[in-house]
Design a protein around this motif. Structure first.
Motif, PDB file in Angstrom:
ATOM      1  N   SER A  73       0.840  -1.210   0.000  1.00 20.48           N
ATOM      2  CA  SER A  73       0.000   0.000   0.000  1.00 20.48           C
ATOM      3  C   SER A  73       0.867   1.250   0.000  1.00 20.48           C
ATOM      4  N   SER A  77       1.024   4.117  -2.842  1.00 21.30           N
ATOM      5  CA  SER A  77       0.829   5.523  -2.486  1.00 21.30           C
ATOM      6  C   SER A  77       1.959   6.391  -3.037  1.00 21.30           C
ATOM      7  N   ARG A  87      -2.522  12.686  -3.992  1.00 18.17           N
ATOM      8  CA  ARG A  87      -2.597  11.869  -2.782  1.00 18.17           C
ATOM      9  C   ARG A  87      -3.465  10.641  -3.035  1.00 18.17           C
ATOM     10  N   LEU A  88      -3.001   9.512  -2.541  1.00 13.07           N
ATOM     11  CA  LEU A  88      -3.798   8.291  -2.514  1.00 13.07           C
ATOM     12  C   LEU A  88      -4.261   8.098  -1.081  1.00 13.07           C
ATOM     13  N   VAL A  90      -5.157   5.884   1.686  1.00 13.12           N
ATOM     14  CA  VAL A  90      -4.964   4.480   2.035  1.00 13.12           C
ATOM     15  C   VAL A  90      -5.652   4.243   3.375  1.00 13.12           C
TER      16      VAL A  90
END
Length: 134
Positions: A73, A77, A87-88, A90
């Motif tokens: 993850s 990201s 931005r991701l 998570v």
């Protein structure tokens, strides 16, 4: 079909099935697993966002079911930030704990968790659409 032709095809589907003016200034939640289908979906939406003036918001859910899931993850990201300057989000969701607590299968726990998380972001970001790659 090359990527540019694929994006043109998706653009024509937008115009056929959606009102492009409704997309302007809107947010689209994108479920991003990191697999080929969701990555292609995000890339296409990112490309089309300039034409239709919407913002794709990528959400990645870590179900905490694999040993290296958190590390993967983080890598995803970093890739989204580096490649798209975006931005991701998570979100970690313990699907195993949820399945035991609510006496449901792991698959059902994951499905319910994803639904709750997508609903939360859909409302928080005032999104109009949810896009999933599968």
């Amino acid at each position: 079909m090359g990527l540019n032709n694929f994006i043109k095809h998706i653009s024509s589907l937008f115009e056929k099935f959606l009102n492009p003016y409704e997309l302007a200034d809107s947010n689209i939640i994108v479920g991003l697993s990191g697999g080929a289908d969701s990555m292609l979906l995000f890339r296409c939406l990112k490309e089309l966002s300039a034409k239709y003036f919407f913002q794709p918001i990528p959400i990645h859910i870590n179900h905490l079911t694999r040993e290296k899931a958190t590390e993967q993850s983080q890598i995803l990201s970093e890739h989204i930030w580096k490649e798209y300057n975006q931005r991701l989000y998570v979100i970690s969701f313990d699907a195993v704990k949820y399945s035991k607590r609510y006496k449901c299968s792991l698959e059902e726990a994951g499905r319910q968790g994803r639904q709750k998380i997508f609903d939360y972001f859909f409302n928080r970001k005032k999104a109009k659409y949810l896009a999933l790659g599968h």
